[in-house]
Design a protein around this motif. Structure first.
Motif, PDB file in Angstrom:
ATOM      1  N   LEU A 136       0.827  -1.213   0.000  1.00  0.00           N
ATOM      2  CA  LEU A 136       0.000   0.000   0.000  1.00  0.00           C
ATOM      3  C   LEU A 136       0.856   1.256   0.000  1.00  0.00           C
ATOM      4  O   LEU A 136       1.952   1.230   0.562  1.00  0.00           O
ATOM      5  N   PRO A 137       0.437   2.383  -0.573  1.00  0.00           N
ATOM      6  CA  PRO A 137      -0.840   2.473  -1.259  1.00  0.00           C
ATOM      7  C   PRO A 137      -0.821   1.723  -2.601  1.00  0.00           C
ATOM      8  O   PRO A 137       0.218   1.657  -3.250  1.00  0.00           O
ATOM      9  N   LEU A 138      -1.958   1.190  -2.985  1.00  0.00           N
ATOM     10  CA  LEU A 138      -2.136   0.605  -4.310  1.00  0.00           C
ATOM     11  C   LEU A 138      -2.849   1.677  -5.141  1.00  0.00           C
ATOM     12  O   LEU A 138      -3.956   2.082  -4.805  1.00  0.00           O
ATOM     13  N   LYS A 139      -2.201   2.135  -6.192  1.00  0.00           N
ATOM     14  CA  LYS A 139      -2.793   3.231  -6.987  1.00  0.00           C
ATOM     15  C   LYS A 139      -2.901   2.778  -8.446  1.00  0.00           C
ATOM     16  O   LYS A 139      -1.882   2.572  -9.101  1.00  0.00           O
ATOM     17  N   THR A 140      -4.125   2.586  -8.901  1.00  0.00           N
ATOM     18  CA  THR A 140      -4.333   2.100 -10.270  1.00  0.00           C
ATOM     19  C   THR A 140      -5.291   3.028 -11.006  1.00  0.00           C
ATOM     20  O   THR A 140      -6.038   3.787 -10.386  1.00  0.00           O
ATOM     21  N   TYR A 141      -5.248   2.945 -12.331  1.00  0.00           N
ATOM     22  CA  TYR A 141      -6.274   3.632 -13.125  1.00  0.00           C
ATOM     23  C   TYR A 141      -6.488   2.869 -14.413  1.00  0.00           C
ATOM     24  O   TYR A 141      -5.651   2.063 -14.828  1.00  0.00           O
ATOM     25  N   GLN A 142      -7.626   3.099 -15.027  1.00  0.00           N
ATOM     26  CA  GLN A 142      -7.856   2.537 -16.359  1.00  0.00           C
ATOM     27  C   GLN A 142      -8.737   3.469 -17.179  1.00  0.00           C
ATOM     28  O   GLN A 142      -9.496   4.276 -16.648  1.00  0.00           O
ATOM     29  N   ILE A 143      -8.587   3.343 -18.506  1.00  0.00           N
ATOM     30  CA  ILE A 143      -9.422   4.090 -19.444  1.00  0.00           C
ATOM     31  C   ILE A 143     -10.190   3.054 -20.246  1.00  0.00           C
ATOM     32  O   ILE A 143      -9.596   2.267 -20.978  1.00  0.00           O
ATOM     33  N   VAL A 144     -11.492   2.999 -20.014  1.00  0.00           N
ATOM     34  CA  VAL A 144     -12.313   1.909 -20.562  1.00  0.00           C
ATOM     35  C   VAL A 144     -13.689   2.461 -20.946  1.00  0.00           C
ATOM     36  O   VAL A 144     -13.984   3.630 -20.710  1.00  0.00           O
ATOM     37  N   ASN A 145     -14.506   1.602 -21.522  1.00  0.00           N
ATOM     38  CA  ASN A 145     -15.900   1.985 -21.745  1.00  0.00           C
ATOM     39  C   ASN A 145     -16.777   1.321 -20.691  1.00  0.00           C
ATOM     40  O   ASN A 145     -16.546   0.175 -20.326  1.00  0.00           O
ATOM     41  N   THR A 146     -17.763   2.071 -20.201  1.00  0.00           N
ATOM     42  CA  THR A 146     -18.741   1.484 -19.290  1.00  0.00           C
ATOM     43  C   THR A 146     -20.115   1.636 -19.936  1.00  0.00           C
ATOM     44  O   THR A 146     -20.281   2.416 -20.870  1.00  0.00           O
ATOM     45  N   PHE A 147     -21.075   0.888 -19.408  1.00  0.00           N
ATOM     46  CA  PHE A 147     -22.385   0.824 -20.062  1.00  0.00           C
ATOM     47  C   PHE A 147     -23.497   1.082 -19.056  1.00  0.00           C
ATOM     48  O   PHE A 147     -23.530   0.457 -18.001  1.00  0.00           O
ATOM     49  N   ARG A 148     -24.354   2.011 -19.379  1.00  0.00           N
ATOM     50  CA  ARG A 148     -25.495   2.280 -18.491  1.00  0.00           C
ATOM     51  C   ARG A 148     -26.723   2.489 -19.346  1.00  0.00           C
ATOM     52  O   ARG A 148     -26.700   3.268 -20.306  1.00  0.00           O
ATOM     53  N   TYR A 149     -27.794   1.811 -18.941  1.00  0.00           N
ATOM     54  CA  TYR A 149     -29.036   1.937 -19.689  1.00  0.00           C
ATOM     55  C   TYR A 149     -29.723   3.226 -19.262  1.00  0.00           C
ATOM     56  O   TYR A 149     -30.457   3.256 -18.279  1.00  0.00           O
ATOM     57  N   GLU A 150     -29.468   4.289 -20.002  1.00  0.00           N
ATOM     58  CA  GLU A 150     -30.069   5.598 -19.726  1.00  0.00           C
ATOM     59  C   GLU A 150     -31.509   5.592 -20.223  1.00  0.00           C
ATOM     60  O   GLU A 150     -31.777   5.211 -21.358  1.00  0.00           O
ATOM     61  N   THR A 151     -32.417   6.047 -19.373  1.00  0.00           N
ATOM     62  CA  THR A 151     -33.801   6.108 -19.838  1.00  0.00           C
ATOM     63  C   THR A 151     -34.182   7.524 -20.255  1.00  0.00           C
ATOM     64  O   THR A 151     -35.122   7.718 -21.001  1.00  0.00           O
TER      65      THR A 151
END
Ligand code: ZN
Length: 467
Positions: free
Chosen positions: A125-140
């Motif tokens: 520790l500290p564990l420090k990570t990041y990512q650049i990705v796509n996420t998905f959300r069903y927007e109404t």
């Protein structure tokens, strides 16, 4: 093109289409295609985000897209916050799955089962990570490019720490990183601690990062969360401290999305099109040759030499040598918002100068051809500073302090005394159809009364209509 002031919604869609940022005709609503110029902008932002996170000792990772339902359901508030928005995978080939899979709406529940394997001792520790990705959300709600989409290009950092205080230091570092990112994109913002009923599902507290749009509504560009041990307990992320004692880690996250593109369109664009901040413009400079019948070879050679000099100076440049009138080229690059236009013709070559036009304020002039690289750099810096200053001024003008509930202005971001109790908060939101964005993350001295119940308070709330 629609006018920005008259009809923001149509103007925004016009810009997205005419500047070639994304194509919304893909046959899934809310999942748009990044077209070349839009993707170039996003990549510039991603590149800068990577630089910032690499420089602050975060490691980039890339987690799978799917999460088993069994892991997703471990944190109760979290699943409750997302269950109406997630896409489910129920079949693999012809077989129905025993355990359904979630297409990740956010990555906590993908990452944390692995963090519990990775973190063993306080030395991890500290564990420090990041990512650049796509996420998905069903927007109404109604979708809108970059602002409300169902597949979201997203950056997120996830960290683990030995203590609540250490995690708090991470939040402070995130605030500094944000400051640098926002300066790069010339975006003003406020940092507000969200209300208890609006914080991220599972968070100890959430800091919303908001900017304001020309229609008076605020746009949340991202958020920073302190989780305490709210996730490390259900996901069993523990470490052995120096005394051999096992403890749960404290966690934080920081996320921002393609909404940054939506924000820069809305904040900087004008009736001619986009206005790109120099820091992330795919092309910072466009060179337009001004040919006459006799000198086209000489002018083109001079433009190519200018292009090479700028490229060598680390400036992103486009030489537009298409067979077209200069006026029509100006128009095309104005729509795309290129910060600085350079023009070079026979007379300029004779006089040893290069003519320029700024996209942000229309100012024109010349710079010496001998000092063209430092001259262009200086202009780009000035453009950047001016864009941020103007945007900040506009944002300031959208705030309004109110002391009474009569005649509330509808197109402003309101500031008022709030005792902090949920009952008063809900009553305000329900009666006036405004959303309470929260209270300043960096406390601002205030003495007044709760606008709802009249109790003395030192808290000031921000409220607005949101995008
Ligand atoms: Zn009150």
């Amino acid at each position: 093109m629609s006018m920005k002031e008259d009809n923001f919604a149509d103007w925004y869609l016009d810009i997205v289409e005419k500047a070639g940022l994304s194509d919304k005709r893909y046959p899934i609503k809310g999942m748009n295609v990044w077209t070349p110029y839009g993707w170039k902008i996003m990549r510039q932002i991603d590149t800068y985000i990577r630089e910032e996170f690499d420089a602050t000792a975060h490691d980039e990772v890339c987690f799978p897209l799917m999460i088993p339902e069994t892991e997703f359901a471990k944190e109760k508030d979290h699943i409750k916050g997302f269950d109406e928005e997630v896409y489910w995978v129920t079949h693999a080939g012809l077989n129905e799955l025993d355990v359904r899979l979630v297409i990740k709406p956010t990555s906590e529940t993908a990452m944390y089962p692995m963090f519990s394997l990775w973190v063993r001792s306080h030395q991890d520790l500290p564990l420090k990570t990041y990512q650049i990705v796509n996420t998905f959300r069903y927007e109404t709600k109604q979708t809108r490019p970059f602002i409300r989409v169902r597949e979201i290009h997203f950056f997120e950092s996830h960290t683990c720490h030995v203590s609540e205080e250490d995690a708090q230091c991470q939040v402070e570092e995130d605030v500094e990183i944000l400051q640098r990112i926002a300066r790069k994109i010339c975006l003003p913002y406020t940092l507000l601690v969200r209300t208890e009923w609006d914080k991220f599902p599972g968070a100890h507290y959430t800091v919303g990062i908001d900017t304001s749009m020309p229609n008076g509504r605020t746009l949340q560009m991202g958020s920073i969360h302190h989780y305490r041990t709210n996730f490390s307990v259900p996901y069993d992320i523990t470490y052995e401290d120096e005394n051999g004692e096992h403890k749960h880690v404290h966690q934080t996250t920081f996320g921002m999305s393609e909404r940054l593109v939506g924000a820069l369109i809305g904040v900087h664009g004008d009736d001619k099109g986009l206005v790109m901040p120099p820091g992330i413009a795919p092309f910072q400079v466009v060179i337009i040759p001004i040919f006459s019948k006799k000198n086209s070879e000489e002018v083109l050679a001079a433009c190519k030499a200018l292009e090479s000099a700028l490229v060598a100076g680390g400036i992103r440049v486009k030489l537009d040598d298409r067979d077209d009138r200069p006026g029509s080229k100006y128009y095309d690059w104005e729509i795309k918002g290129v910060p600085l236009r350079l023009e070079l013709g026979g007379r300029d070559i004779e006089n040893g100068v290069v003519a320029f036009a700024r996209r942000d304020n229309g100012e024109k002039g010349t710079i010496s051809a001998a000092d063209v690289v430092p001259g262009v750099r200086m202009l780009l810096d000035v453009i950047s500073e001016d864009m941020l200053a103007r945007a900040q001024e506009v944002q300031e003008s959208r705030y309004q302090d109110i002391e009474t509930l009569e005649d509330i202005p509808q197109d402003k971001i309101l500031r008022f005394g709030w005792c902090g109790c949920e009952e008063c908060g809900h009553r305000f939101e329900d009666t006036y159809d405004f959303k309470i964005l929260g209270v300043p993350y960096v406390p601002v001295p205030f003495k007044g009364r709760c606008i709802i119940c009249g109790e003395p308070t030192e808290k000031q709330a921000y409220a607005a209509h949101t995008m």
